[in-house]
Design an enzyme around this catalytic site. Structure first.
Site, mmCIF file in Angstrom:
data_model
loop_
_atom_site.group_PDB
_atom_site.id
_atom_site.type_symbol
_atom_site.label_atom_id
_atom_site.label_comp_id
_atom_site.label_asym_id
_atom_site.label_seq_id
_atom_site.Cartn_x
_atom_site.Cartn_y
_atom_site.Cartn_z
ATOM 1 N N ARG A 189 4.800 0.103 -2.256
ATOM 2 C CA ARG A 189 5.291 -0.468 -1.007
ATOM 3 C C ARG A 189 6.597 -1.218 -1.277
ATOM 4 O O ARG A 189 6.803 -1.751 -2.359
ATOM 5 C CB ARG A 189 4.259 -1.430 -0.410
ATOM 6 C CG ARG A 189 3.041 -0.731 0.184
ATOM 7 C CD ARG A 189 2.101 -1.709 0.860
ATOM 8 N NE ARG A 189 1.456 -2.603 -0.077
ATOM 9 C CZ ARG A 189 1.835 -3.851 -0.337
ATOM 10 N NH1 ARG A 189 2.828 -4.399 0.330
ATOM 11 N NH2 ARG A 189 1.202 -4.574 -1.226
ATOM 12 N N TYR A 214 5.730 7.362 -0.249
ATOM 13 C CA TYR A 214 4.610 6.659 -0.885
ATOM 14 C C TYR A 214 3.576 6.222 0.158
ATOM 15 O O TYR A 214 3.935 5.730 1.245
ATOM 16 C CB TYR A 214 5.116 5.448 -1.689
ATOM 17 C CG TYR A 214 3.955 4.618 -2.171
ATOM 18 C CD1 TYR A 214 3.186 5.039 -3.252
ATOM 19 C CD2 TYR A 214 3.570 3.460 -1.497
ATOM 20 C CE1 TYR A 214 2.077 4.313 -3.648
ATOM 21 C CE2 TYR A 214 2.463 2.736 -1.891
ATOM 22 C CZ TYR A 214 1.711 3.164 -2.968
ATOM 23 O OH TYR A 214 0.603 2.461 -3.346
ATOM 24 N N LYS A 264 -1.521 0.581 6.301
ATOM 25 C CA LYS A 264 -0.968 -0.780 6.326
ATOM 26 C C LYS A 264 -0.174 -1.030 7.613
ATOM 27 O O LYS A 264 -0.248 -2.117 8.190
ATOM 28 C CB LYS A 264 -0.058 -1.009 5.116
ATOM 29 C CG LYS A 264 -0.726 -0.769 3.770
ATOM 30 C CD LYS A 264 -1.914 -1.666 3.554
ATOM 31 C CE LYS A 264 -2.413 -1.570 2.112
ATOM 32 N NZ LYS A 264 -3.627 -2.381 1.923
ATOM 33 N N HIS A 307 -7.046 -7.670 5.517
ATOM 34 C CA HIS A 307 -6.950 -6.913 4.270
ATOM 35 C C HIS A 307 -8.183 -7.229 3.416
ATOM 36 O O HIS A 307 -8.118 -8.028 2.487
ATOM 37 C CB HIS A 307 -5.657 -7.361 3.556
ATOM 38 C CG HIS A 307 -5.258 -6.521 2.388
ATOM 39 N ND1 HIS A 307 -4.478 -7.009 1.359
ATOM 40 C CD2 HIS A 307 -5.486 -5.225 2.086
ATOM 41 C CE1 HIS A 307 -4.256 -6.048 0.477
ATOM 42 N NE2 HIS A 307 -4.860 -4.959 0.894
ATOM 43 N N SER A 314 -3.230 -7.058 -3.005
ATOM 44 C CA SER A 314 -3.184 -5.697 -3.557
ATOM 45 C C SER A 314 -3.362 -5.711 -5.073
ATOM 46 O O SER A 314 -2.789 -6.563 -5.757
ATOM 47 C CB SER A 314 -1.848 -5.047 -3.218
ATOM 48 O OG SER A 314 -1.716 -4.960 -1.827
ATOM 49 N N CYS A 372 -5.959 -6.492 -6.785
ATOM 50 C CA CYS A 372 -6.724 -7.642 -7.281
ATOM 51 C C CYS A 372 -8.230 -7.444 -7.170
ATOM 52 O O CYS A 372 -8.984 -8.413 -7.183
ATOM 53 C CB CYS A 372 -6.285 -8.911 -6.567
ATOM 54 S SG CYS A 372 -4.619 -9.418 -7.004
ATOM 55 N N ASP A 423 -10.600 -1.743 1.858
ATOM 56 C CA ASP A 423 -9.226 -2.251 2.007
ATOM 57 C C ASP A 423 -8.967 -2.960 3.333
ATOM 58 O O ASP A 423 -8.192 -3.897 3.374
ATOM 59 C CB ASP A 423 -8.227 -1.098 1.842
ATOM 60 C CG ASP A 423 -6.814 -1.574 1.546
ATOM 61 O OD1 ASP A 423 -6.650 -2.336 0.580
ATOM 62 O OD2 ASP A 423 -5.876 -1.197 2.279
ATOM 63 N N ARG A 454 -2.408 6.309 -7.757
ATOM 64 C CA ARG A 454 -3.509 6.164 -6.802
ATOM 65 C C ARG A 454 -4.367 7.420 -6.716
ATOM 66 O O ARG A 454 -3.876 8.533 -6.903
ATOM 67 C CB ARG A 454 -2.934 5.896 -5.399
ATOM 68 C CG ARG A 454 -2.140 4.609 -5.285
ATOM 69 C CD ARG A 454 -2.996 3.441 -4.866
ATOM 70 N NE ARG A 454 -2.329 2.157 -5.016
ATOM 71 C CZ ARG A 454 -2.800 1.026 -4.473
ATOM 72 N NH1 ARG A 454 -3.898 1.026 -3.753
ATOM 73 N NH2 ARG A 454 -2.171 -0.113 -4.666
HETATM 74 P P1 GTP Z 1 -5.164 -2.435 -3.146
HETATM 75 O O1 GTP Z 1 -5.885 -1.154 -2.986
HETATM 76 O O2 GTP Z 1 -3.748 -2.285 -3.649
HETATM 77 O O3 GTP Z 1 -5.202 -3.330 -1.944
HETATM 78 O O4 GTP Z 1 -5.882 -3.227 -4.399
HETATM 79 P P2 GTP Z 1 -7.415 -3.578 -4.682
HETATM 80 O O5 GTP Z 1 -7.633 -5.010 -4.305
HETATM 81 O O6 GTP Z 1 -8.333 -2.577 -4.120
HETATM 82 O O7 GTP Z 1 -7.495 -3.572 -6.284
HETATM 83 P P3 GTP Z 1 -8.430 -2.709 -7.266
HETATM 84 O O8 GTP Z 1 -9.896 -2.875 -7.002
HETATM 85 O O9 GTP Z 1 -7.939 -1.330 -7.288
HETATM 86 O O10 GTP Z 1 -8.158 -3.420 -8.677
HETATM 87 C C1 GTP Z 1 -6.884 -3.444 -9.267
HETATM 88 C C2 GTP Z 1 -6.953 -3.812 -10.726
HETATM 89 O O11 GTP Z 1 -7.756 -4.978 -10.936
HETATM 90 C C3 GTP Z 1 -7.534 -2.713 -11.583
HETATM 91 O O12 GTP Z 1 -6.668 -2.520 -12.678
HETATM 92 C C4 GTP Z 1 -8.849 -3.255 -12.051
HETATM 93 O O13 GTP Z 1 -9.181 -2.809 -13.333
HETATM 94 C C5 GTP Z 1 -8.665 -4.762 -12.004
HETATM 95 N N1 GTP Z 1 -9.941 -5.446 -11.706
HETATM 96 C C6 GTP Z 1 -10.720 -5.218 -10.609
HETATM 97 N N2 GTP Z 1 -11.838 -6.003 -10.647
HETATM 98 C C7 GTP Z 1 -11.731 -6.750 -11.773
HETATM 99 C C8 GTP Z 1 -12.567 -7.759 -12.367
HETATM 100 O O14 GTP Z 1 -13.613 -8.129 -11.869
HETATM 101 N N3 GTP Z 1 -12.117 -8.319 -13.547
HETATM 102 C C9 GTP Z 1 -10.938 -7.942 -14.130
HETATM 103 N N4 GTP Z 1 -10.593 -8.535 -15.274
HETATM 104 N N5 GTP Z 1 -10.138 -6.976 -13.603
HETATM 105 C C10 GTP Z 1 -10.521 -6.393 -12.446
HETATM 106 MN MN MN Z 2 -7.888 -0.760 -3.108
HETATM 107 MN MN MN Z 3 -4.571 -2.896 0.057
#
Ligand code: GTP
Ligand code: MN
Ligand code: MN
Length: 614
Positions: free
Chosen positions: A86, A226, A235, A255, A277, A279, A302, A395
């Site tokens: 983004r 993208y 979004k 979100h 994002s 996280c 999401d 992704r």
């Molecule tokens: P968007 O789809 O962009 O909104 O992001 P999201 O919030 O869905 O993030 P996602 O679950 O894909 O996690 C992103 C990154 O965080 C990945 O590299 C994971 O490995 C890491 N991650 C997720 N959960 C944990 C956790 O509980 N502990 C740690 N250390 N890393 C985590």
């Molecule tokens: Mn996600």
């Molecule tokens: Mn997101």
């Protein structure tokens, strides 16, 4: 029907399927006159059509067809290296008045912006097909279906939209029958094909514009292919435009992931969680509980649209149809549910690496790293290469129906009652593993002051601490102060007994030695168990100036090796000095809102200041 016969004739004369929806017919007509495509195609959403478009994308070099035995009916795409995330600095909220966009958004006068965009879109689809995609966010049988139509010159977008949203003829027919309002969402990659000029695998433009007109409920996106910039149902509509609609109609577009948890006693709780994002939303939404007797089911990963139900309860619906998940870090050990859904096929991968046997790979997918890959930029890759094989924001795009743990309520147009809300970010220090808010308003304060270190999900510097209210900073379609006021007004519409409890979480805190203070992933079920036991009045907590944190032994550590109640205490520690620094940073953040900041949040800040003492 109200479409004039003139309009029908005009549309039919262009070789397009006519629609009886007058505004839609007129808009398609207007856009095709502006963008001058070589043909106009109405997307019906069928499997046959999808197969045909995918085959064309393979022929054109945009898609690589994956080994059918490893990933059935799945494809990999590789973007231009400058079009991988983004682009927040190119994202605009063009309300009529600048003050309605607020200090967190880029703004330009709508007429001025339209003049610029009209220039860019003039002839922008030359030599390409213009696709018309009718879609609906949320179930088509919702009381008030939220319709949209995306016009795009990218077949990659069509194929991806079919995974991420309910699209096609069924939607169009219902929209026509209801003469329904729809959000017009216009997209062009901004790369007209002059006669005789060969196409490239990923057409895009160095100049990008991701533009929203909140009063008109319209979207114009130019120059990027993208996902977050181009799949406009996600979004752009379901967060930015929907948040503006939600403000006007008294609901919330957030979100957030949505997860259903069932306790060993068989009691179900639905948890909504807002994390910025990359996280951890998709990971938590697909969690395998490591704690005995608890069951988790996915509702959304999401976006969560929340309304007040008939009994004053807060209800949530996931308006999406697929997962658009960060690939790196999603693996058989950390997220087997996501991996099983992906392995069923019907997926589009973007900017991942290719294995020699025609599969895909990314960092963290398997414990064993392949000896040889083709990286996301098409280069030979070995573990010695020294660069990631997959782009950090690569992704997977997969139908949510393929998730084995999908809750049946996902399909319910009324959604589910929300029992707990989590706000969380990526913070190395200061923020405990979990803190229960002192009250609903204190919980809104936690959301309003949420902060996180930036990730690869958006272009720009990584690891920079920024405030991200309710994880919505890049997605609030109006003034952020009004947004906080809107959150503040929800309680008055709800049954106070039914308001969810709010918690602040941080899976990413580090120990003084530098490692993660908490194992995370499936073990986050232990934190969720504590949160639910707090709702049930069962778990112990310690009161601190920032809220209630678990006692060392109130988090269930059964089966978790090498992790003790003393380690929990490290993970939940409230450090006075760190919080003094945090307080100053929150004061600075709040100052940006000026008069728009709700009094309730000023009071919360004063209360925190007082509790932290001099
Ligand atoms: P968007 O789809 O962009 O909104 O992001 P999201 O919030 O869905 O993030 P996602 O679950 O894909 O996690 C992103 C990154 O965080 C990945 O590299 C994971 O490995 C890491 N991650 C997720 N959960 C944990 C956790 O509980 N502990 C740690 N250390 N890393 C985590
Ligand atoms: Mn996600
Ligand atoms: Mn997101």
């Amino acid at each position: 029907m109200s479409a004039s016969s003139d309009q029908q004739v005009l549309v039919a004369a262009q070789g397009t399927a006519p629609t009886t929806h007058a505004q839609l017919a007129a808009w398609v007509q207007e856009v095709s006159a502006l963008t001058q495509p070589s043909s106009v195609y109405w997307v019906d959403g069928s499997q046959e059509e999808n197969d045909r478009l995918a085959a064309e994308l393979v022929d054109g070099g945009t898609f690589v067809r994956l080994n059918d035995e490893l990933f059935p009916h799945s494809f990999a795409a590789f973007s231009d290296p400058k079009d991988v995330a983004r682009v927040e600095e190119r994202t605009f909220i063009c309300s009529k008045e600048e003050k309605d966009a607020g200090f967190t958004n880029n703004w330009m006068d709508p007429a001025e912006m339209k003049a610029i965009l009209t220039d860019r879109f003039t002839g922008s689809m030359r030599g390409r097909t213009m696709y018309v995609i009718p879609f609906v966010m949320g179930p088509l049988d919702a009381e008030q279906p939220q319709y949209g139509v995306e016009i795009t010159d990218s077949a990659y977008v069509v194929v991806s939209m079919r995974i991420m949203a309910r699209i096609g003829t069924d939607v169009l027919r219902k929209m026509e029958a209801e003469k329904a309002f729809f959000v017009p969402a216009l997209h062009s990659v901004g790369a007209p094909l002059e006669p005789g000029k060969a196409d490239v695998p990923w057409p895009c433009n160095d100049e990008k514009w991701i533009v929203h007109f909140p009063e008109e409920r319209a979207i114009w996106s130019y120059g990027s292919g993208y996902g977050g910039n181009a799949l406009l149902g996600k979004k752009c509509y379901a967060l930015r435009i929907a948040s503006a609609i939600a403000r006007d109609e008294g609901w919330l577009a957030e979100h957030m992931l949505l997860l259903k948890l069932t306790s060993p006693e068989g009691k179900a709780y639905n948890v909504a969680a807002a994390f910025p994002s990359a996280c951890g939303k998709t990971n938590l939404a697909l969690l395998t509980p490591t704690v005995e007797g608890w069951k988790a089911e996915t509702l959304g990963d999401d976006i969560n649209w929340m309304r007040i139900g008939k009994e004053g309860e807060l209800r949530g619906v996931n308006p999406e149809y697929g997962l658009f998940g960060v690939a790196p870090g999603t693996g058989w050990s950390t997220n087997p549910n996501a991996m099983r859904a992906i392995a069923k096929g019907n997926s589009v991968f973007t900017n991942v690496a290719l294995t020699d046997d025609g599969g895909v790979w990314w960092e963290g997918m398997t414990d064993e790293v392949p000896a040889h890959l083709t990286d996301w930029q098409g280069n030979d890759w070995t573990p010695e290469s020294g660069s990631p094989a997959a782009h950090p924001n690569s992704r997977f795009c997969t139908p949510i129906s393929q998730v084995d743990m999908l809750a049946p309520e996902y399909y319910s147009p009324d959604g589910v009652e929300i029992h707990a809300i989590l706000f969380g970010g990526r913070r190395k220090t200061t923020i405990p593993l979990v803190t229960e808010a002192r009250s609903w308003t204190n919980g809104i304060f936690m959301g309003a002051t949420l902060s996180s270190e930036t990730t690869a999900a958006a272009a720009g510097a990584l690891g920079v601490l920024r405030r991200d209210p309710m994880a919505m900073l890049p997605f609030i379609g109006y003034n952020a102060g009004d947004y906080l006021n809107h959150w503040d007004s929800i309680a008055a519409k709800a049954n106070p007994e039914r308001l969810p409890k709010i918690f602040l979480v941080n899976w990413f805190r580090r120990t003084p030695e530098g490692g993660f203070a908490w194992p995370g992933f499936g073990d986050n079920s232990r934190v969720l168990k504590w949160a639910i036991e707090r709702i049930e009045g069962k778990a112990d907590a310690v009161e601190t100036p920032i809220g209630f944190v678990p006692t060392g032994d109130s988090i269930d550590l059964d089966g978790l090796e090498d992790f003790t109640p003393a380690d929990v205490e490290v993970a939940v520690r409230v450090d006075h000095e760190e919080w003094k620094t945090e307080l100053a940073s929150i004061e600075e953040w709040f100052a940006g809102f000026g008069e728009a900041l709700p009094q309730s949040l000023k009071d919360e800040l004063a209360g925190l200041d007082e509790r932290l003492g001099a």
